[in-house]
Design a protein around this motif. Structure first.
Motif, PDB file in Angstrom:
ATOM      1  N   ALA A 198     -22.202   4.737 -19.624  1.00  0.00           N
ATOM      2  CA  ALA A 198     -23.149   5.068 -20.684  1.00  0.00           C
ATOM      3  C   ALA A 198     -23.681   6.476 -20.460  1.00  0.00           C
ATOM      4  O   ALA A 198     -23.656   6.989 -19.337  1.00  0.00           O
ATOM      5  N   ASP A 230     -23.115   8.143 -14.675  1.00  0.00           N
ATOM      6  CA  ASP A 230     -23.051   7.416 -15.945  1.00  0.00           C
ATOM      7  C   ASP A 230     -22.584   5.974 -15.779  1.00  0.00           C
ATOM      8  O   ASP A 230     -22.303   5.294 -16.763  1.00  0.00           O
ATOM      9  N   MET A 239     -22.857   2.026 -15.151  1.00  0.00           N
ATOM     10  CA  MET A 239     -23.797   0.924 -15.255  1.00  0.00           C
ATOM     11  C   MET A 239     -23.756   0.131 -13.944  1.00  0.00           C
ATOM     12  O   MET A 239     -22.794   0.212 -13.181  1.00  0.00           O
ATOM     13  N   HIS A 296     -27.934  -0.983 -17.713  1.00  0.00           N
ATOM     14  CA  HIS A 296     -28.196   0.454 -17.648  1.00  0.00           C
ATOM     15  C   HIS A 296     -29.307   0.695 -16.633  1.00  0.00           C
ATOM     16  O   HIS A 296     -30.389   0.099 -16.733  1.00  0.00           O
ATOM     17  N   THR A 339     -32.477   2.502 -18.766  1.00  0.00           N
ATOM     18  CA  THR A 339     -33.058   1.885 -19.954  1.00  0.00           C
ATOM     19  C   THR A 339     -33.156   0.366 -19.856  1.00  0.00           C
ATOM     20  O   THR A 339     -33.887  -0.250 -20.627  1.00  0.00           O
ATOM     21  N   GLU A 356     -30.763  -1.587 -20.632  1.00  0.00           N
ATOM     22  CA  GLU A 356     -29.869  -2.173 -21.624  1.00  0.00           C
ATOM     23  C   GLU A 356     -28.838  -3.070 -20.913  1.00  0.00           C
ATOM     24  O   GLU A 356     -28.255  -2.682 -19.907  1.00  0.00           O
TER      25      GLU A 356
END
Length: 450
Positions: free
Chosen positions: A51, A89, A91, A105, A108, A110
């Motif tokens: 991400a 980047d 996860m 994430h 965040t 997520e």
């Protein structure tokens, strides 16, 4: 070889092939199909695992918070492992019980589902067929027994086939028909040529695949590896079996260090690490042994999940790390170390990982075990595990294993075809009537008499 002995061996070879041929064909085809599973899934899952980095200044969530996010998204599942990667980047992977995982994430929170669901479903089906003929429930043990016996029978077919192939005279002229494919052949001659050529070139690989398969399937075969190398067989079957590391009893009320602190301690002593996985303690009510997470290994002897979550790109079958908590394997009591599986970028063998045991209460390293620390039995046992999939030699080994497995499918086909022609011979086609009329009477009578 004595002609009588050769004849007896031939008939045993033929009957054995007829009995187990279909099962061997299924195992060979599915083995070829899953040869590059890890690479294909990692490629197809790339977008889900990565991400865009969060805005500058955004604080990173703690691992406990990420695990909580995963539990919030999947309240019915039990987190069983955590895998982190060094890329900014990437996860964080949270394994959820047996055969499932989510990506979280790190900034965040997520939560994403695993990608490549179509590929995962395909490989899952192929693995189920490969191990126990896709049997379920109580029939799974029966399916596993059938594949195990068929694998041993195929090993016998490989060895006996070598004796049957052995030429009476070692000349290029006599060996040429069995060393390469011949053009223009049909029927029995073609099948015989294919059977010999494919068998000759794939024999060394198939012997390794079947012998290593027996070691994976049977406890006695696994223990034999340790016995032959002069080592005591481990209590648990598998190449990565190791005793849990005890932890000094902490003072009453002492709480474990945050997972980030434990991971940081492991990162400091790891060289150019590619991934770090921690197997989380699983309450007995949730299954005890935990499960297989994102891309987790295909376990020993057909079990899905000898270890915890597998790091991205890690070899199949690689044992996961044990978590601290309620006893360890074999019912060990008292606090246990947090065992991290570290996969470094520069490693040999290619499947090698380091197991770092950390005191969860102090974040101090208690023990570091590398491949070099294994005894000879465990080294050989581990090599056999990854030679079975070809991963011990990287993508080239996987390709060779896949080609040999695919070749075994043709060995079954040509074997059945040759047997069919032996037991159900084709009727001779009579000569056309015109030829009979044109022939002199004497010749005609000889023809009919024949």
């Amino acid at each position: 070889m004595n002609p009588k002995l050769r004849s007896v061996l031939f008939w045993i070879h033929l009957v054995c092939g007829l009995v187990v041929g279909l099962v061997v064909a299924v195992m060979s085809f599915t083995g070829a199909a899953i040869a590059f599973e890890s690479q294909i899934v990692d490629w197809a899952d790339h977008d889900a695992r990565h991400a865009a980095p969060a805005a500058q200044g955004t604080p990173r969530l703690t691992l406990e918070e990420m695990i909580a996010k995963a539990k919030e998204a999947k309240p019915a599942a039990q987190p069983s492992g955590v895998t982190v990667s060094p890329e900014a980047d990437s996860m964080v992977t949270v394994a959820l019980g047996r055969g499932a995982a989510v990506y979280v994430h790190p900034y965040t929170g997520e939560v994403r589902e695993q990608g490549a669901q179509g590929w995962r479903a395909f490989f899952h089906t192929m693995e189920e067929l490969h191990r126990w003929l896709a049997a379920s429930g109580d029939n799974r043990a029966v399916g596993k027994a059938i594949t195990g016996v068929s694998n041993l029978a195929f090993l016998f077919l490989c060895i006996s086939g070598l004796f049957l192939w052995w030429p009476r005279k070692w000349t290029l002229r006599s060996m040429r028909p069995t060393l390469w494919f011949r053009r223009g052949l049909k029927g029995k001659a073609r099948d015989f040529n294919w059977h010999n050529v494919i068998g000759f070139w794939s024999l060394p690989v198939l012997v390794v695949l079947t012998a290593s398969g027996a070691v994976i399937s049977y406890r006695w075969a696994s223990n034999l590896i340790f016995t032959l190398t002069g080592n005591e067989p481990p209590a648990a079957q598998g190449p990565m079996a190791a005793a849990p590391v005890p932890v000094p009893t902490p003072a009453p009320g002492t709480k474990p260090q945050p997972l980030d602190a434990q991971f940081a301690a492991v990162m400091k002593q790891s060289n150019a690490w590619e991934s770090i996985t921690l197997r989380l303690a699983t309450p007995p009510a949730a299954g005890g042994q935990g499960g297989r997470g994102e891309g987790a290994p295909r376990g020993e002897g057909g079990a899905r999940g000898e270890g915890g979550a597998r790091a991205e790109g890690a070899p199949r079958g690689e044992g996961g790390a044990r978590g601290e908590g309620r006893g360890g394997p074999g019912g060990a009591k008292g606090p246990q170390a947090s065992a991290f599986t570290v996969r470094e970028q520069e490693r040999w063998p290619l499947f090698a990982t380091n197991t770092v045991s950390v005191d969860p209460f102090t974040a101090q390293t208690l023990k570091t075990e590398t491949y070099a620390d294994f005894n000879s039995g465990r080294k050989l046992r581990t090599w056999l595990r990854f030679l079975h999939t070809g991963e011990a030699l990287g993508w080239l080994g996987q390709l060779i294993a896949a080609l040999a497995s695919f070749g075994a499918v043709f060995l079954v086909y040509t074997g059945y075809a040759l047997s069919w022609r032996r037991f159900v011979p084709r009727r001779r086609v009579q000569a056309p009537a015109a030829s009979t009329v044109a022939a002199p009477p004497a010749v005609e009578s000889e023809t009919h008499a024949a």
